[in-house]
Enzyme design. Sequence first.
Site, PDB file in Angstrom:
ATOM      1  N   ALA A  69      42.204  35.401  39.794  1.00 12.36           N
ATOM      2  CA  ALA A  69      41.942  36.421  40.810  1.00 12.36           C
ATOM      3  C   ALA A  69      42.010  35.880  42.237  1.00 12.36           C
ATOM      4  O   ALA A  69      42.376  36.606  43.155  1.00 12.36           O
ATOM      5  CB  ALA A  69      40.584  37.064  40.559  1.00 12.36           C
ATOM      6  N   THR A  70      41.682  34.610  42.423  1.00  9.14           N
ATOM      7  CA  THR A  70      41.774  34.054  43.780  1.00  9.14           C
ATOM      8  C   THR A  70      43.219  34.151  44.260  1.00  9.14           C
ATOM      9  O   THR A  70      43.484  34.602  45.383  1.00  9.14           O
ATOM     10  CB  THR A  70      41.307  32.574  43.791  1.00  9.14           C
ATOM     11  OG1 THR A  70      39.954  32.536  43.331  1.00  9.14           O
ATOM     12  CG2 THR A  70      41.390  31.967  45.177  1.00  9.14           C
ATOM     13  N   GLN A 179      35.562  41.770  38.225  1.00  5.48           N
ATOM     14  CA  GLN A 179      34.298  41.987  37.498  1.00  5.48           C
ATOM     15  C   GLN A 179      34.262  43.355  36.831  1.00  5.48           C
ATOM     16  O   GLN A 179      33.295  43.691  36.147  1.00  5.48           O
ATOM     17  CB  GLN A 179      33.094  41.833  38.446  1.00  5.48           C
ATOM     18  CG  GLN A 179      32.890  40.418  38.973  1.00  5.48           C
ATOM     19  CD  GLN A 179      32.464  39.412  37.901  1.00  5.48           C
ATOM     20  OE1 GLN A 179      32.094  39.773  36.775  1.00  5.48           O
ATOM     21  NE2 GLN A 179      32.527  38.142  38.241  1.00  5.48           N
ATOM     22  N   SER A 197      41.359  38.708  36.473  1.00  7.04           N
ATOM     23  CA  SER A 197      41.388  37.322  36.009  1.00  7.04           C
ATOM     24  C   SER A 197      41.023  37.271  34.533  1.00  7.04           C
ATOM     25  O   SER A 197      40.049  37.888  34.106  1.00  7.04           O
ATOM     26  CB  SER A 197      40.361  36.527  36.817  1.00  7.04           C
ATOM     27  OG  SER A 197      40.437  35.171  36.495  1.00  7.04           O
ATOM     28  N   HIS A 199      39.970  34.737  32.623  1.00 10.29           N
ATOM     29  CA  HIS A 199      38.852  33.934  32.112  1.00 10.29           C
ATOM     30  C   HIS A 199      37.517  34.684  32.200  1.00 10.29           C
ATOM     31  O   HIS A 199      36.505  34.217  31.703  1.00 10.29           O
ATOM     32  CB  HIS A 199      38.770  32.556  32.799  1.00 10.29           C
ATOM     33  CG  HIS A 199      38.279  32.552  34.211  1.00 10.29           C
ATOM     34  ND1 HIS A 199      36.944  32.452  34.529  1.00 10.29           N
ATOM     35  CD2 HIS A 199      38.937  32.618  35.377  1.00 10.29           C
ATOM     36  CE1 HIS A 199      36.816  32.451  35.850  1.00 10.29           C
ATOM     37  NE2 HIS A 199      38.012  32.555  36.392  1.00 10.29           N
ATOM     38  N   THR A 235      58.403  28.132  36.536  1.00  8.79           N
ATOM     39  CA  THR A 235      58.454  28.424  35.101  1.00  8.79           C
ATOM     40  C   THR A 235      57.226  29.221  34.684  1.00  8.79           C
ATOM     41  O   THR A 235      56.104  28.749  34.868  1.00  8.79           O
ATOM     42  CB  THR A 235      58.522  27.107  34.300  1.00  8.79           C
ATOM     43  OG1 THR A 235      59.636  26.358  34.778  1.00  8.79           O
ATOM     44  CG2 THR A 235      58.653  27.366  32.812  1.00  8.79           C
ATOM     45  N   CYS A 321      23.876  30.310  48.070  1.00 10.65           N
ATOM     46  CA  CYS A 321      22.417  30.155  47.958  1.00 10.65           C
ATOM     47  C   CYS A 321      22.049  28.734  47.592  1.00 10.65           C
ATOM     48  O   CYS A 321      21.135  28.144  48.135  1.00 10.65           O
ATOM     49  CB  CYS A 321      21.869  31.020  46.838  1.00 10.65           C
ATOM     50  SG  CYS A 321      21.602  32.674  47.291  1.00 10.65           S
TER      51      CYS A 321
END
Length: 377
Positions: A69-70, A179, A197, A199, A235, A321
């Site tokens: 996703a990045t 998400q 994404s 994963h 590829t 955080c």
Amino acid sequence: MIYLDYSATTPVSYDVLESYNKACKEFIGNPNSLHSLGVKSKKLIQEATKQISDLFNVLDSEIIYTSGATESNNMALIGVALANIKKGNHIIVSKLEHPSIYKICEYLETLGFEISYVNNDNEGLIDFDDLKRKIRPETILVSICAVNSEIGIRQPLKMIRQIIRKESTSCLLHSDMTQGLGKIPINFHDVDLASCSMHKIYGPKGIGILYKNSYVNICPLIYGSSKESTLRPGTPPVPLIASAAKSIRLAVQDLDRRETFIKRLNEKITKELKTYDGILINQTKYSIPHILNISLKNIKAETFIHAMEEYEIYLGTNTACASGEFSTSVMAIFNDKKRASSTIRISLSYLTTTDEINRFLSHFKTVYNKLNALVAN
Ligand code: PMP
């Protein structure tokens, strides 16, 4: 082990791994090669893409494979910005985006683009009037996540698209759906571009998709030689693409039943954690049950997470955080720096069991009382 960080990443499912292994063993050719082994690999990619495009009712050519996703977010935001540089230089994003979106915005600012941040109400819902006000003739793109990664706030993308369309015929809508996929029903037709994404949906790390409607032009971010994709040359990762199709097929099944089960687990945790004086539940009516965010009033999230780890319980925290900053999402909704400075994310899956939650709650109590006593002394 009790894994409760499914929103950070998920274990690869057995069936997906089987697809991956099979593609590695049986499809060795480079899909760009002209010989029969290359053609065989190319066909596998075409079949995988067809399965994905059928599931979302979009064109095969509208699915672009990325590393995750990045990369999809980069391709969408920078790609649209560069392709529309003559039309305008203004982009709007929400205050509930993943850090990757903000990093891309910072980069776009260095190129002369102007970024506006649309407000949300105190339940996390995008402020539609503010969005209307912020759209200008030079606004080329709005980017709003389908589900926020920290508090799980779900946005009504279809309505947001309608608002944008009323204000501007050329402004595009991108959504980071990372998400959302596998948790809520996803409709690519609600947006012009979408990032996902694998994963996060029991697929392997290193593969994502960008949905890009065929009428949207974007500039490529990488250049090279490829017959397969001009936007992502090189590829193609055949086994990862085969696993992507499998992951998506499995992830979009049974959403309602899985959500009902996860909601029960969430309610059980919420009910108990509400009894703690030093804990605030960061949930609103728009939060999906898969993500449960809490603030610790007196204990550092990082300390708490490591203490839980001693019992082999794995929870998530906001990386900002952990480094002493605050959660932008908790800040955007609750506008309370102290509340946003020590947050923990408990993320659930259909794989989570009631027994795991019972054990989690019991260890939570032990760790909380121990650390709270240390703070009090
Ligand atoms: N967007 C959202 C909403 C996310 O939750 C994540 C993962 N934390 C990303 C983007 C980045 O995804 P990836 O790890 O596939 O690059």
